[in-house]
Scaffold this active site. Structure first.
Site, PDB file in Angstrom:
ATOM      1  CG  HIS A 190      -0.401   0.247   2.516  1.00 29.17           C
ATOM      2  ND1 HIS A 190      -1.194   0.503   3.626  1.00 29.17           N
ATOM      3  CD2 HIS A 190       0.885   0.300   2.967  1.00 29.17           C
ATOM      4  CE1 HIS A 190      -0.413   0.699   4.680  1.00 29.17           C
ATOM      5  NE2 HIS A 190       0.836   0.578   4.304  1.00 29.17           N
TER       6      HIS A 190
ATOM      7  CD  GLN B 262       1.682   9.497   6.991  1.00 27.10           C
ATOM      8  OE1 GLN B 262       0.761   8.939   7.554  1.00 27.10           O
ATOM      9  NE2 GLN B 262       2.916   9.479   7.462  1.00 27.10           N
TER      10      GLN B 262
END
Length: 345
Positions: free
Chosen positions: A255, A306
């Site tokens: 991910h 992020q």
């Protein structure tokens, strides 16, 4: 005409003020409120809690009462004075003495994740993470310098240990892994998941493979498992030769990356995997229509602000794994945060 009693208005108000709820939890953890109450022989008055954490009494009273409303604390009145204690939730998940404490993950979210989310709109405009703008980390150094200090790296490793203390068993028992005696946990950090794997499948040997600075930090500052059937090997899984294994575990790894990088890594794993071996992907899975679960959707936005990656559907992972050569794709939703995918070579 809408009014303050309108449920839509109330829901909007709850959403708009949700960040305040997060900050109450973060602040109480950072101050050590739940730890002071866990160590006390009984409920404590405001002044005692404030003294225990070195805080203002009148300000602490507001924080404690907010925690009561959030069901993080309970309160009882004695002679007109309030005495506070932990609820079951805070005893299990917010006190550092608990084996399932989540304090380090919450503090990492407070000090790192929260700041990146302040630039969510810009991340959506640009379609890329906001680490450079938030913390001054260049994009090409994102995963070598993502931890701004040794302390932050240690905290994240401890946070993962906490996470797998709750979710580890469910993902490692989603399929029978006893068929794979030689296991490699890619990006396994301090070996928290490897330790759980060995407890569940005592006949296996697990090699934890991670960057040299991660392995060094784990051995110097984090409690790593001291088991003869767990070993650590330094390397970059995009560049260096991978340890030979029957099963490769990629937990919360894919991910972080765009599809191209995922394919590159999965092809390297496929070529290193023994014939008949497999790959266990542990991620939070989106529904096929991508409209839920809500928490996984939020995690996918977190990957936007992020990292370079996203959360994906089972069919998306199937396509990535199939293109790398893996077959016999299976997935299982655990009912907890993280789900499991197994594919074979």
């Amino acid at each position: 005409m809408s009014s303050p009693e309108d449920p839509c208005y109330r829901l909007l108000t709850d959403y708009a003020n949700g960040f305040m709820v997060s900050q109450v939890v973060f602040a109480a953890c950072e101050l050590g409120v739940f730890d002071v109450l866990a160590e006390a022989p009984g409920p404590l008055a405001v002044a005692a809690v404030a003294a225990g954490v070195g805080a203002s009494s009148h300000a602490m009273e507001r924080l404690l009462d907010a925690c009561v409303s959030l069901k993080l604390l309970q309160v009882e009145m004695r002679g007109g004075e309030a005495f506070y204690g932990n609820t079951e939730m805070s005893r299990i998940y917010l006190s550092r003495v608990s084996p399932t404490s989540q304090c380090n993950m919450l503090l990492y979210m407070a000090k790192t994740t929260y700041h990146c989310w302040g630039r969510l709109a810009q991340a959506v405009r640009e379609g890329k993470n906001q680490y450079l703008q938030t913390f001054g980390v260049p994009a090409d150094e994102l995963f070598s310098a993502i931890y701004r200090s040794e302390g932050e790296r240690v905290q994240f490793m401890q946070a993962l240990r906490e996470l797998w203390s709750v979710d580890g068993r469910s993902v490692l028992t989603a399929f029978d892994l006893s068929l794979f005696p030689l296991v490699c946990d890619l990006g396994g950090g301090a070996g928290a998941l490897a330790e759980q794997c060995l407890c569940l499948y005592p006949g296996c040997h697990v090699t934890v493979f991670d960057l040299p600075e991660v392995v060094r930090t784990a051995k110097e500052h984090v409690s790593v498992p001291e088991e003869e059937h767990i070993s650590f090997q330094e390397g970059d899984f995009f560049k260096d030769r991978l340890p030979e294994a029957d099963l490769y575990i990629l937990a919360r790894i894919l991910h972080d990356w765009a599809d191209g990088r995922c394919s590159q890594l999965l092809e390297r794993v496929y070529h290193s995997c023994k014939p008949g071996g497999g790959i266990l992907v542990i991620e939070s899975l989106l529904d096929e229509d991508r409209r839920g679960p809500l928490l996984t959707q939020l995690y996918s936005l977190n990957m936007l602000v992020q990292t370079e990656g996203q959360e994906r559907t089972p069919s998306h992972y199937r396509a990535l794994l199939s293109s790398a050569g893996f077959r016999d794709f299976q997935f299982k939703k655990t009912g907890l945060i993280y789900d499991a995918i197994l594919a074979r070579k």
